[in-house]
Design an enzyme around this catalytic site. Structure first.
Site, mmCIF file in Angstrom:
data_model
loop_
_atom_site.group_PDB
_atom_site.id
_atom_site.type_symbol
_atom_site.label_atom_id
_atom_site.label_comp_id
_atom_site.label_asym_id
_atom_site.label_seq_id
_atom_site.Cartn_x
_atom_site.Cartn_y
_atom_site.Cartn_z
ATOM 1 C CG LEU A 119 -1.596 -6.678 -5.760
ATOM 2 C CD1 LEU A 119 -2.367 -5.660 -6.595
ATOM 3 C CD2 LEU A 119 -0.297 -6.072 -5.257
ATOM 4 C CG ASP A 120 -2.445 -6.827 1.409
ATOM 5 O OD1 ASP A 120 -1.273 -6.513 1.632
ATOM 6 O OD2 ASP A 120 -3.396 -6.015 1.436
ATOM 7 C CE1 TYR A 121 -11.542 -8.857 0.994
ATOM 8 C CE2 TYR A 121 -11.226 -7.180 2.691
ATOM 9 C CZ TYR A 121 -12.071 -7.922 1.884
ATOM 10 O OH TYR A 121 -13.423 -7.761 1.959
#
Length: 245
Positions: free
Chosen positions: A101-103
């Site tokens: 999952l991105d930042y």
């Protein structure tokens, strides 16, 4: 006794298929002897080496983490930012995230030390549904949401059809809350899909992965999967793989 390539995959050496290639190339030893046969089975007492390095054979573990925003889906970060494995600092064995999952995205993330399991879930053929809830700028037209449902062209190709549902909208603030269900795992895919129809994602959360939810967890909390859940996930991925092979 387990097949050698399965033991290697579970140890995180490589996927099962890649492990088979390593065996055929003569880069694997069992109890000091090079093996090139794919059918060989090994026990927990056998010494397995890949490229002259003994592999660490640990009991497989499987976790759900409710990843908060502002955390990297990695085991380390060269900029010193918080990573998902920081939430498992008391764990003696090395685990890693299944996908990412991105930042700026929060929500359900799986972590394991079982390489074969991780590769099975991440394989493009294995269409496991992932449910996201996005807060976007503006109020998308129904015709634009239908474009997402049919599949929309991004720079890395057309997406598979998605399920999209408008949950709520705020005409005064000009924002919308939308649920979107996809089964692919491209980089920043949901954000890019909404950008493609002209709506920036302000907040994004993955609420479900297959049948798994965040019920009972707060941001930063984790729990171990039950053996039945692991079995269900494996069966779901394999069934999907058969349909799409």
């Amino acid at each position: 006794m387990e097949r050698l390539q399965k033991v290697m995959a579970r140890a995180g050496i490589a996927s099962r298929r890649k492990s088979e290639e390593l065996i055929k190339e003569g880069r694997v030893k069992v109890n000091g002897k090079v093996v090139k046969e794919l059918g060989i089975k090994v026990s927990s007492s056998d010494k397995v080496e890949v490229n002259e390095i003994q592999i660490e054979r640990e009991e497989p573990v499987y976790f759900i983490l409710y990843k908060p925003r502002g955390v990297i889906s990695s085991v380390n970060d060269d900029k010193g930012r918080k990573v998902v494995t920081d939430y498992f600092s008391e764990l003696k064995i090395r685990i890693y995230p299944v996908g990412r999952l991105d930042y700026d995205t929060s929500g359900l993330l799986l972590l394991t030390n079982d390489g074969e399991f991780a590769n099975l879930l991440m394989h493009p053929r294995n269409e496991i549904e992932k449910v996201y809830v996005a807060k976007v700028k503006g109020i998308p037209l129904r015709e634009n949401l239908k474009k997402l449902e049919k599949g929309i062209r991004l720079e890395d190709g057309k997406t598979a059809p998605a399920k999209v549902k408008m949950l709520s909208l705020d005409k005064k603030k000009q924002t919308s809350i939308i649920e979107i269900v996809i089964h692919e795992g491209r980089n920043r895919q949901v954000r890019r899909m909404f950008e493609a129809i002209g709506h920036e994602v302000m907040k994004l959360k993955r609420e479900r992965y297959g049948f798994l939810t965040l019920n009972g967890l707060s941001a930063g909390d984790a729990r171990e999967l039950t053996p039945h859940e692991v079995k269900q996930l494996r069966a779901m991925a394999m069934e999907s793989s058969k349909k799409n092979s």
